[in-house]
Scaffold this motif. Structure first.
Motif, PDB file in Angstrom:
ATOM      1  N   ASN A 260     -45.334  76.878 -24.531  1.00  0.00           N
ATOM      2  CA  ASN A 260     -45.423  75.519 -25.060  1.00  0.00           C
ATOM      3  C   ASN A 260     -46.230  75.412 -26.350  1.00  0.00           C
ATOM      4  O   ASN A 260     -46.693  74.328 -26.713  1.00  0.00           O
ATOM      5  N   THR A 261     -46.400  76.513 -27.047  1.00  0.00           N
ATOM      6  CA  THR A 261     -47.045  76.493 -28.377  1.00  0.00           C
ATOM      7  C   THR A 261     -46.023  76.084 -29.431  1.00  0.00           C
ATOM      8  O   THR A 261     -44.835  76.385 -29.304  1.00  0.00           O
ATOM      9  N   CYS A 262     -46.493  75.389 -30.467  1.00  0.00           N
ATOM     10  CA  CYS A 262     -45.614  74.875 -31.518  1.00  0.00           C
ATOM     11  C   CYS A 262     -46.023  75.419 -32.883  1.00  0.00           C
ATOM     12  O   CYS A 262     -47.179  75.312 -33.267  1.00  0.00           O
ATOM     13  N   VAL A 263     -45.072  75.978 -33.600  1.00  0.00           N
ATOM     14  CA  VAL A 263     -45.306  76.415 -34.987  1.00  0.00           C
ATOM     15  C   VAL A 263     -44.357  75.610 -35.866  1.00  0.00           C
ATOM     16  O   VAL A 263     -43.138  75.807 -35.817  1.00  0.00           O
ATOM     17  N   ASP A 264     -44.902  74.695 -36.658  1.00  0.00           N
ATOM     18  CA  ASP A 264     -44.041  73.822 -37.463  1.00  0.00           C
ATOM     19  C   ASP A 264     -43.515  74.515 -38.715  1.00  0.00           C
ATOM     20  O   ASP A 264     -44.181  75.373 -39.287  1.00  0.00           O
ATOM     21  N   ARG A 265     -42.323  74.093 -39.170  1.00  0.00           N
ATOM     22  CA  ARG A 265     -41.745  74.607 -40.404  1.00  0.00           C
ATOM     23  C   ARG A 265     -42.534  74.069 -41.609  1.00  0.00           C
ATOM     24  O   ARG A 265     -43.196  73.036 -41.521  1.00  0.00           O
ATOM     25  N   GLY A 266     -42.432  74.744 -42.746  1.00  0.00           N
ATOM     26  CA  GLY A 266     -43.104  74.295 -43.956  1.00  0.00           C
ATOM     27  C   GLY A 266     -42.385  73.137 -44.621  1.00  0.00           C
ATOM     28  O   GLY A 266     -41.228  72.842 -44.308  1.00  0.00           O
ATOM     29  N   THR A 267     -43.070  72.477 -45.534  1.00  0.00           N
ATOM     30  CA  THR A 267     -42.454  71.366 -46.260  1.00  0.00           C
ATOM     31  C   THR A 267     -41.469  71.904 -47.287  1.00  0.00           C
ATOM     32  O   THR A 267     -40.279  71.572 -47.255  1.00  0.00           O
TER      33      THR A 267
ATOM     34  N   PRO B 175     -35.460  58.907 -16.175  1.00  0.00           N
ATOM     35  CA  PRO B 175     -34.889  57.570 -15.972  1.00  0.00           C
ATOM     36  C   PRO B 175     -35.952  56.507 -16.231  1.00  0.00           C
ATOM     37  O   PRO B 175     -37.139  56.766 -16.087  1.00  0.00           O
ATOM     38  N   GLY B 176     -35.498  55.316 -16.606  1.00  0.00           N
ATOM     39  CA  GLY B 176     -36.448  54.244 -16.877  1.00  0.00           C
ATOM     40  C   GLY B 176     -36.907  54.202 -18.319  1.00  0.00           C
ATOM     41  O   GLY B 176     -37.813  53.459 -18.667  1.00  0.00           O
ATOM     42  N   THR B 177     -36.263  55.003 -19.165  1.00  0.00           N
ATOM     43  CA  THR B 177     -36.649  55.068 -20.581  1.00  0.00           C
ATOM     44  C   THR B 177     -35.634  54.331 -21.447  1.00  0.00           C
ATOM     45  O   THR B 177     -34.430  54.462 -21.233  1.00  0.00           O
ATOM     46  N   THR B 178     -36.128  53.585 -22.419  1.00  0.00           N
ATOM     47  CA  THR B 178     -35.290  52.960 -23.433  1.00  0.00           C
ATOM     48  C   THR B 178     -35.781  53.415 -24.795  1.00  0.00           C
ATOM     49  O   THR B 178     -36.974  53.341 -25.071  1.00  0.00           O
ATOM     50  N   ILE B 179     -34.881  53.875 -25.632  1.00  0.00           N
ATOM     51  CA  ILE B 179     -35.243  54.355 -26.970  1.00  0.00           C
ATOM     52  C   ILE B 179     -34.414  53.595 -27.995  1.00  0.00           C
ATOM     53  O   ILE B 179     -33.216  53.411 -27.806  1.00  0.00           O
ATOM     54  N   GLY B 180     -35.067  53.153 -29.091  1.00  0.00           N
ATOM     55  CA  GLY B 180     -34.378  52.390 -30.127  1.00  0.00           C
ATOM     56  C   GLY B 180     -33.489  53.256 -30.998  1.00  0.00           C
ATOM     57  O   GLY B 180     -33.050  54.332 -30.583  1.00  0.00           O
ATOM     58  N   SER B 181     -33.231  52.782 -32.198  1.00  0.00           N
ATOM     59  CA  SER B 181     -32.347  53.504 -33.106  1.00  0.00           C
ATOM     60  C   SER B 181     -33.150  54.386 -34.061  1.00  0.00           C
ATOM     61  O   SER B 181     -34.323  54.153 -34.316  1.00  0.00           O
ATOM     62  N   ARG B 182     -32.461  55.378 -34.585  1.00  0.00           N
ATOM     63  CA  ARG B 182     -33.045  56.297 -35.579  1.00  0.00           C
ATOM     64  C   ARG B 182     -34.307  56.985 -35.080  1.00  0.00           C
ATOM     65  O   ARG B 182     -35.172  57.347 -35.877  1.00  0.00           O
ATOM     66  N   ALA B 183     -34.437  57.162 -33.765  1.00  0.00           N
ATOM     67  CA  ALA B 183     -35.591  57.906 -33.251  1.00  0.00           C
ATOM     68  C   ALA B 183     -35.349  59.401 -33.415  1.00  0.00           C
ATOM     69  O   ALA B 183     -34.203  59.858 -33.386  1.00  0.00           O
ATOM     70  N   LEU B 184     -36.428  60.128 -33.609  1.00  0.00           N
ATOM     71  CA  LEU B 184     -36.355  61.578 -33.776  1.00  0.00           C
ATOM     72  C   LEU B 184     -37.286  62.207 -32.742  1.00  0.00           C
ATOM     73  O   LEU B 184     -38.491  62.008 -32.797  1.00  0.00           O
ATOM     74  N   LEU B 185     -36.704  62.921 -31.775  1.00  0.00           N
ATOM     75  CA  LEU B 185     -37.517  63.562 -30.735  1.00  0.00           C
ATOM     76  C   LEU B 185     -37.436  65.072 -30.905  1.00  0.00           C
ATOM     77  O   LEU B 185     -36.346  65.648 -30.831  1.00  0.00           O
ATOM     78  N   HIS B 186     -38.574  65.691 -31.102  1.00  0.00           N
ATOM     79  CA  HIS B 186     -38.567  67.137 -31.306  1.00  0.00           C
ATOM     80  C   HIS B 186     -38.492  67.905 -29.980  1.00  0.00           C
ATOM     81  O   HIS B 186     -38.699  67.340 -28.900  1.00  0.00           O
ATOM     82  N   ALA B 187     -38.221  69.183 -30.127  1.00  0.00           N
ATOM     83  CA  ALA B 187     -37.951  70.042 -28.970  1.00  0.00           C
ATOM     84  C   ALA B 187     -39.089  69.988 -27.956  1.00  0.00           C
ATOM     85  O   ALA B 187     -40.259  69.977 -28.301  1.00  0.00           O
TER      86      ALA B 187
ATOM     87  N   VAL C 241     -38.957  55.798 -34.566  1.00  0.00           N
ATOM     88  CA  VAL C 241     -40.115  56.516 -34.013  1.00  0.00           C
ATOM     89  C   VAL C 241     -39.861  58.017 -34.101  1.00  0.00           C
ATOM     90  O   VAL C 241     -38.737  58.470 -33.889  1.00  0.00           O
ATOM     91  N   GLU C 242     -40.895  58.775 -34.440  1.00  0.00           N
ATOM     92  CA  GLU C 242     -40.789  60.240 -34.378  1.00  0.00           C
ATOM     93  C   GLU C 242     -41.771  60.752 -33.340  1.00  0.00           C
ATOM     94  O   GLU C 242     -42.929  60.345 -33.311  1.00  0.00           O
ATOM     95  N   ILE C 243     -41.283  61.621 -32.474  1.00  0.00           N
ATOM     96  CA  ILE C 243     -42.115  62.180 -31.405  1.00  0.00           C
ATOM     97  C   ILE C 243     -42.084  63.693 -31.499  1.00  0.00           C
ATOM     98  O   ILE C 243     -41.013  64.301 -31.535  1.00  0.00           O
ATOM     99  N   GLY C 244     -43.268  64.289 -31.567  1.00  0.00           N
ATOM    100  CA  GLY C 244     -43.388  65.708 -31.883  1.00  0.00           C
ATOM    101  C   GLY C 244     -42.999  66.637 -30.743  1.00  0.00           C
ATOM    102  O   GLY C 244     -42.814  66.227 -29.592  1.00  0.00           O
ATOM    103  N   ALA C 245     -42.930  67.903 -31.066  1.00  0.00           N
ATOM    104  CA  ALA C 245     -42.550  68.941 -30.104  1.00  0.00           C
ATOM    105  C   ALA C 245     -43.564  68.999 -28.969  1.00  0.00           C
ATOM    106  O   ALA C 245     -44.773  68.940 -29.186  1.00  0.00           O
TER     107      ALA C 245
END
Lengths: 322, 322, 322
Positions: free
Chosen positions: B192-199, C142-154, C187-191
């Protein structure tokens, strides 16, 4: 009663909870049909706010019991999904559910009624008890044994290698991690939490222990029964938690140490060295919580203290003018 | 010799290890058949405890070597599982193993004998060297290059977007992260470690570097060779670690800074600004470890110090009575 | 112009960025064909370094806009992969992409053009808006609602149980977590970040909020719009973040508290109690950042201060010799 609601949004037909005196005022104007309140407040609550009240010894226990009745877990509706992969030599108990994309590897043994979520991996020869729920994308490495009624949240990783290396000149030489992980009954493990395998013997999580999300349990940790470990804690290798230890969030331990039974560790503490049973500690590095409170209370006065001492020194160095 | 065991549970036929003088006493009554001990203690250990001893320069190195012999990695037994998804344009080397539910996307290139675990995703055009082991549910985004003999534990995420936004009035405008990730040879990356890509350019992890579980490596970090980064560390964007840096758990860095070669950073430190090579630092914000030790030693005395200064002030303000 | 490059590796045909005066010197000898610079520096930059310059009000906004043009997101090329599992009762909008190994469970509703990555799980009755991108191995309970243009990372986990237990004697009794999670637009949610479901009502993440990797959002948190939460933060249950709060990495909150609009919390802080809007705070436990800076500035002087006070005491206790 049709549902359970929070105090500030309850309407007719709802059951609400009041956990302490402080929240009692929120009953004013609340449209709920009944309130569960601490026994000692029940009469007063009814007198003041009119609505029927039920007095209980511990509102949190009542919440747990009531919510379980109102929202029973839906029974899983199918056995092994056609899109699951179950090795021929794996053994599944009665009523086991394996979701699409889950993989049960060779020789694994999954107990009765246990549910394995989509994308979850159960490694070779892993043993899992009855009535467990492994959510999605969980990974269980070989060498893991899990008791009954365990709840593993999504992304949890059980049994990855402990972090152990020997230094040969500039380079690292990996110390193979050949121990396993033993998890007791009624354990809950949070999302994306990691419990590493032991080096030679097993990392152990005792029965009834609850671990929050994103926690790291290092190799060879021995965690007792009924401990509570909040999110983002990191237990270094060979940390021993005796029974009933409670850790706030983001606590770190130095490893190779014993934290005594029933101890409480405040959030963000750094624990070094052994801690005797029943301790309450805080700070980095940790102190008795009463000392720590006095220290942090004094900290903000430190810059002013520096000035005061300088003033005293100046005064003492001045020629006496009295 | 049939197996390797810990000192307190060894029986006849077991090999045990003693890493230092402190643990030597544990040989008393130990039923093991042979003990590996530091060379300078070998004669004494044999004389005192009777059992055969082997003296070595570094017991940890010996453990690493012996465990590798006793517990060789089982060779994976199949090639591409029928339940794996490998794009037509992906290139797999000789002896590559792809488990059920794994996905190798278009144009990816996986080196000889590399093993890709169940549920692991290898993105388009990713390049992975030979003899790597990617455990289960790993995600490798496009734009990633991984050397040989890398070990990625379950749930690791390589190449997610760096956390970069421009502020337009109240809102965030995402800065596209179009760099990649470059990982050297013999790197270990924890669960569950994360290594982000560069800009724009790549985030880099040098050869021989070992990263524990639940670590965050921000965009554009440049991590040298043979570094050790313990669990729950967070390296902000553009942190530079020169070769051989060692970080305890839950360290944070402020970003845009250089931590010099061979520096050691104590657990839970907050590192701001550049750190010269060979430094040993601790604390939040960080100090030289010797200064930090004196400071934390003094901290518990702070409340009492406040009282003492007040007493002095009172005394100085009192009319002289001598 | 053919590409965008960093100042120290740009060649002919490249566009480069200078974000502030400090970096201006790096234009010396830079082979780039054009530089975007802050408007007030544009004339000087051109005069001094020769290359064409474009002056802009905010270089970061310009970077965001330019990179989006130079590196447009590749449109996904297929609809539902043959190796994906979509329940019959799930509803997919136009142009939805579901990758191999992804699972869309019963009754889920996925909006137009949303992309669901390999190994990602979308639970029963989850609602996801249009133009979202869920990367690989994400889990949405279940029980989750997500809006538009959301970005969820791995590896992100949305909707795992909040960490709530009642104590019955020595044991824990689980408080069922029957609320859900509501995530706004953009919304953006990280890895590997976790957002827990609420106990009775929903955990909420407001529109435009950006959350980095490995963050823990506890049950019943209410996070406003356009907040920024850096890696490894842990928000305890029922933390309220008003709009536009910015949190550095590895911040912890005590829970049941309000952090006012636009507040900034320095990395590694521990926040207890309410924080008024527009505050800038730091430290564990937190202080106003100006106080905190003075305190940490004074800390290194504490051991010396102890010695100075001892000297004063000794002097005052000595018989007067004047």
């Amino acid at each position: 009663m049709t549902s359970v609601a929070e105090l500030d949004r309850a309407t007719v037909g709802d059951l609400v909870f009041v956990v302490d005196q402080k929240r009692l005022a929120a009953l004013a104007g609340c449209e709920a049909s009944v309130a569960i309140v601490p026994a000692e407040l029940a009469a007063a609550a009814h007198a003041e706010h009119g609505l029927p009240t039920i007095g209980v010894a511990d509102p949190y226990l009542a919440i747990a019991a009531v919510l379980e009745k109102f929202y029973p877990l839906a029974p899983a509706t199918h056995g092994v999904h056609a899109g699951a992969f179950v090795a021929e030599t794996a053994v599944l108990g009665d009523g086991v559910v394996v979701a699409a994309g889950a993989v049960i590897d060779t020789g694994a043994n999954v107990g009765d009624r246990t549910e394995v979520g989509a994308g979850t991996y159960v490694g070779p020869d892993v043993v899992i008890g009855a009535d467990c729920l492994l959510h999605q994308n969980v990974t269980v490495y070989p060498g893991t044994t899990i008791g009954s009624r365990a709840l593993l949240h999504a992304g949890a990783v059980i049994g990855a290698d402990g972090f152990g290396f020997a230094r040969a000149a500039e380079e690292h030489m990996k110390i193979p991690q050949v121990g396993g992980v033993r998890i007791g009954d009624d354990v809950e493990i949070g999302a994306n939490t990691c419990v590493d395998r032991g080096t030679l013997s097993d990392t152990v999580v005792g029965s009834g222990t609850k671990i929050d999300n994103l926690v790291q349990i290092g190799h060879n940790c021995l965690i007792g029964s009924n401990c509570t470990i909040c999110a983002l804690c990191g237990l270094s290798g060979s940390t021993v938690l005796e029974d009933g230890v409670v850790m706030g969030g983001n606590v770190g331990t130095a490893g190779h140490q014993v934290i005594g039974a029933g101890s409480m560790v405040a959030a963000k503490s750094g624990v070094h060295g052994d801690v005797s049973a029943g301790s309450v500690i805080a700070g980095m590095p940790h102190l008795d919580v009463r000392v720590w409170r006095r220290v942090v209370g004094a900290l903000a006065k430190l810059p002013e203290l520096l000035r005061r001492v300088r003033r005293i020194e100046r005064r003492l160095d001045e020629p006496h003018e009295e």
